[in-house]
Design a protein around this motif. Structure first.
Motif, PDB file in Angstrom:
ATOM      1  N   GLN A  68       0.982  -1.300  -0.029  1.00  0.00           N
ATOM      2  CA  GLN A  68      -0.086   0.091   0.047  1.00  0.00           C
ATOM      3  C   GLN A  68       0.834   1.099  -0.040  1.00  0.00           C
ATOM      4  OE1 GLN A  68      -3.334  -0.298   0.189  1.00  0.00           O
ATOM      5  NE2 GLN A  68      -4.158   1.738  -0.049  1.00  0.00           N
ATOM      6  N   GLY A  69       0.507   2.032  -1.106  1.00  0.00           N
ATOM      7  CA  GLY A  69       1.313   3.281  -0.880  1.00  0.00           C
ATOM      8  C   GLY A  69       2.686   3.407  -1.409  1.00  0.00           C
ATOM      9  N   ALA A  70       3.155   2.141  -1.886  1.00  0.00           N
ATOM     10  CA  ALA A  70       4.635   1.991  -2.516  1.00  0.00           C
ATOM     11  C   ALA A  70       4.701   2.643  -3.735  1.00  0.00           C
ATOM     12  CB  ALA A  70       5.028   0.521  -2.593  1.00  0.00           C
ATOM     13  N   GLN A  71       5.740   3.361  -4.176  1.00  0.00           N
ATOM     14  CA  GLN A  71       6.193   3.944  -5.463  1.00  0.00           C
ATOM     15  C   GLN A  71       6.709   2.763  -6.092  1.00  0.00           C
ATOM     16  OE1 GLN A  71       6.375   7.293  -6.535  1.00  0.00           O
ATOM     17  NE2 GLN A  71       6.460   6.030  -8.587  1.00  0.00           N
TER      18      GLN A  71
ATOM     19  N   GLY B 264      10.463  -3.771  -9.484  1.00  0.00           N
ATOM     20  CA  GLY B 264       9.394  -2.990  -9.658  1.00  0.00           C
ATOM     21  C   GLY B 264       8.971  -2.074  -8.684  1.00  0.00           C
ATOM     22  N   PHE B 265       9.881  -1.983  -7.626  1.00  0.00           N
ATOM     23  CA  PHE B 265       9.485  -1.109  -6.563  1.00  0.00           C
ATOM     24  C   PHE B 265      10.904  -1.051  -5.768  1.00  0.00           C
ATOM     25  CE2 PHE B 265       8.224  -5.083  -4.864  1.00  0.00           C
ATOM     26  CZ  PHE B 265       8.815  -5.324  -3.538  1.00  0.00           C
ATOM     27  N   ASN B 266      11.031  -0.069  -4.889  1.00  0.00           N
ATOM     28  CA  ASN B 266      12.465   0.105  -3.989  1.00  0.00           C
ATOM     29  C   ASN B 266      12.240  -0.847  -2.912  1.00  0.00           C
ATOM     30  OD1 ASN B 266      14.423   0.793  -2.675  1.00  0.00           O
ATOM     31  ND2 ASN B 266      14.186   2.836  -2.753  1.00  0.00           N
ATOM     32  N   HIS B 267      13.203  -1.695  -2.920  1.00  0.00           N
ATOM     33  CA  HIS B 267      13.064  -2.739  -1.642  1.00  0.00           C
ATOM     34  C   HIS B 267      14.016  -2.021  -0.391  1.00  0.00           C
ATOM     35  CE1 HIS B 267      12.479  -6.781   0.202  1.00  0.00           C
ATOM     36  NE2 HIS B 267      13.506  -6.852   0.386  1.00  0.00           N
ATOM     37  N   GLY B 268      14.598  -0.851  -0.800  1.00  0.00           N
ATOM     38  CA  GLY B 268      15.349  -0.358   0.300  1.00  0.00           C
ATOM     39  C   GLY B 268      14.785   0.880   0.886  1.00  0.00           C
ATOM     40  N   THR B 269      15.647   1.798   0.959  1.00  0.00           N
ATOM     41  CA  THR B 269      15.291   3.107   1.325  1.00  0.00           C
ATOM     42  C   THR B 269      15.619   4.099   0.321  1.00  0.00           C
ATOM     43  OG1 THR B 269      17.439   3.668   2.347  1.00  0.00           O
ATOM     44  CG2 THR B 269      15.652   2.386   3.832  1.00  0.00           C
ATOM     45  N   ALA B 270      15.260   5.630   0.545  1.00  0.00           N
ATOM     46  CA  ALA B 270      15.580   6.516  -0.406  1.00  0.00           C
ATOM     47  C   ALA B 270      17.078   6.820  -0.568  1.00  0.00           C
ATOM     48  CB  ALA B 270      15.067   7.625  -0.137  1.00  0.00           C
ATOM     49  N   SER B 271      17.779   6.596   0.696  1.00  0.00           N
ATOM     50  CA  SER B 271      19.140   6.794   0.608  1.00  0.00           C
ATOM     51  C   SER B 271      19.977   5.422   0.177  1.00  0.00           C
ATOM     52  CB  SER B 271      19.822   7.153   1.961  1.00  0.00           C
ATOM     53  OG  SER B 271      19.464   6.235   2.858  1.00  0.00           O
TER      54      SER B 271
ATOM     55  N   PRO C   5      19.170 -13.749  -0.951  1.00  0.00           N
ATOM     56  CA  PRO C   5      19.455 -12.967  -1.953  1.00  0.00           C
ATOM     57  C   PRO C   5      20.233 -11.780  -1.692  1.00  0.00           C
ATOM     58  CG  PRO C   5      17.413 -12.689  -0.880  1.00  0.00           C
ATOM     59  CD  PRO C   5      17.994 -13.792  -0.385  1.00  0.00           C
ATOM     60  N   LYS C   6      20.854 -11.286  -2.743  1.00  0.00           N
ATOM     61  CA  LYS C   6      21.635 -10.000  -2.633  1.00  0.00           C
ATOM     62  C   LYS C   6      20.604  -8.839  -3.525  1.00  0.00           C
ATOM     63  CE  LYS C   6      25.381 -10.831  -0.232  1.00  0.00           C
ATOM     64  NZ  LYS C   6      25.816  -9.923   0.749  1.00  0.00           N
ATOM     65  N   TYR C   7      20.832  -7.688  -3.015  1.00  0.00           N
ATOM     66  CA  TYR C   7      19.989  -6.634  -3.550  1.00  0.00           C
ATOM     67  C   TYR C   7      20.995  -5.428  -4.158  1.00  0.00           C
ATOM     68  CZ  TYR C   7      16.125  -8.647  -1.087  1.00  0.00           C
ATOM     69  OH  TYR C   7      15.100  -9.754  -0.953  1.00  0.00           O
ATOM     70  N   SER C   8      20.472  -4.862  -5.280  1.00  0.00           N
ATOM     71  CA  SER C   8      21.474  -3.760  -5.862  1.00  0.00           C
ATOM     72  C   SER C   8      20.612  -2.500  -6.336  1.00  0.00           C
ATOM     73  CB  SER C   8      21.980  -4.290  -6.959  1.00  0.00           C
ATOM     74  OG  SER C   8      22.468  -5.496  -6.885  1.00  0.00           O
ATOM     75  N   LYS C   9      21.109  -1.347  -6.132  1.00  0.00           N
ATOM     76  CA  LYS C   9      20.776  -0.274  -6.642  1.00  0.00           C
ATOM     77  C   LYS C   9      20.423  -0.001  -8.022  1.00  0.00           C
ATOM     78  CE  LYS C   9      25.059   2.186  -6.295  1.00  0.00           C
ATOM     79  NZ  LYS C   9      25.820   3.500  -5.822  1.00  0.00           N
ATOM     80  N   ASP C  10      21.450  -0.602  -8.660  1.00  0.00           N
ATOM     81  CA  ASP C  10      21.214  -0.363 -10.187  1.00  0.00           C
ATOM     82  C   ASP C  10      21.376  -1.252 -11.107  1.00  0.00           C
ATOM     83  OD1 ASP C  10      23.922  -0.067 -10.473  1.00  0.00           O
ATOM     84  OD2 ASP C  10      24.124   1.798  -9.867  1.00  0.00           O
ATOM     85  N   CYS C  11      21.353  -1.297 -12.334  1.00  0.00           N
ATOM     86  CA  CYS C  11      21.756  -2.740 -13.125  1.00  0.00           C
ATOM     87  C   CYS C  11      23.062  -3.170 -13.188  1.00  0.00           C
ATOM     88  CB  CYS C  11      21.335  -2.321 -14.592  1.00  0.00           C
ATOM     89  SG  CYS C  11      20.903  -3.838 -15.343  1.00  0.00           S
ATOM     90  N   SER C  12      23.996  -2.177 -13.070  1.00  0.00           N
ATOM     91  CA  SER C  12      25.389  -2.388 -13.268  1.00  0.00           C
ATOM     92  C   SER C  12      25.932  -3.285 -11.988  1.00  0.00           C
ATOM     93  CB  SER C  12      26.368  -1.384 -13.432  1.00  0.00           C
ATOM     94  OG  SER C  12      26.040  -0.389 -12.631  1.00  0.00           O
TER      95      SER C  12
END
Length: 176
Positions: free
Chosen positions: A6-9, A55-62, A79-86
């Motif tokens: 709910q409310g996720a960007q 499809g959404f930010n699983h982390g924080t704005a920073s 799993p490992k999470y990443s901020k961008d495709c590279s």
């Protein structure tokens, strides 16, 4: 079925870059197409390494996390999470290297060679290194007695270099 918090960007990819998407129908159509969300998938023996766009930010704005990389077939499919495709592709290549290492490890173990070690964690160091942190320098020496084409040992770390380096073993005429 696609579930959203709910409310996720919502985000879609444009040229492999996450961009906000305010149109829910556009986002749903984007997310339904597996070619849009499957970034990479590799089978390495019994292991499958998959990197997807969330499809959404699983982390924080920073510290955003838009991509997830997982190696299936291991005891711990953390799993490992990443901020961008590279970053995601670097994580993906690291998981492939881990899977290849596990395959070699089990082959050596079957042959009576024991190079087992406890990897405490790993870190990604751009642009092309993944550091596997071991318990001690002695453990790293046992795990990897000499440097190889994509691998080198530094103190208590075994390092995978995404870009191969030409390394000559001082005790041999071979080049790796």
């Amino acid at each position: 079925m696609i579930l959203m918090m709910q409310g996720a960007q919502r985000y879609i990819l444009e040229n492999k870059v996450p961009v906000p998407c305010s149109d829910e129908n556009q986002w749903r159509e984007f997310m339904r197409n597996k070619d849009n969300i499957l970034i990479a998938r590799d089978e390495i023996g019994p292991y499958t390494v998959v990197t997807v766009f969330l499809g959404f930010n699983h982390g924080t704005a920073s510290k955003p996390k838009f991509f997830q990389t997982t190696c299936f077939g291991t005891d711990s499919a953390r799993p490992k999470y990443s901020k961008d495709c590279s970053w995601a592709m670097l994580q993906h290549r690291g998981k492939i290297a881990c899977a290849e290492g596990l395959i070699r490890f089990f082959k050596e173990k079957e042959a009576g060679i024991d190079r087992s070690f406890s990897c405490l964690d790993y870190e990604v160091h751009p642009p092309n290194e993944i550091h596997f942190i071991l318990e001690s320098e002695e453990a790293a020496k046992k795990a990897m007695p000499f440097n190889k084409k994509h691998w080198e040992r530094r103190e208590n770390r075994v390092i995978f270099c995404v870009t191969a380096r030409i390394i000559c073993d001082r005790n041999s005429d071979e080049t790796y």
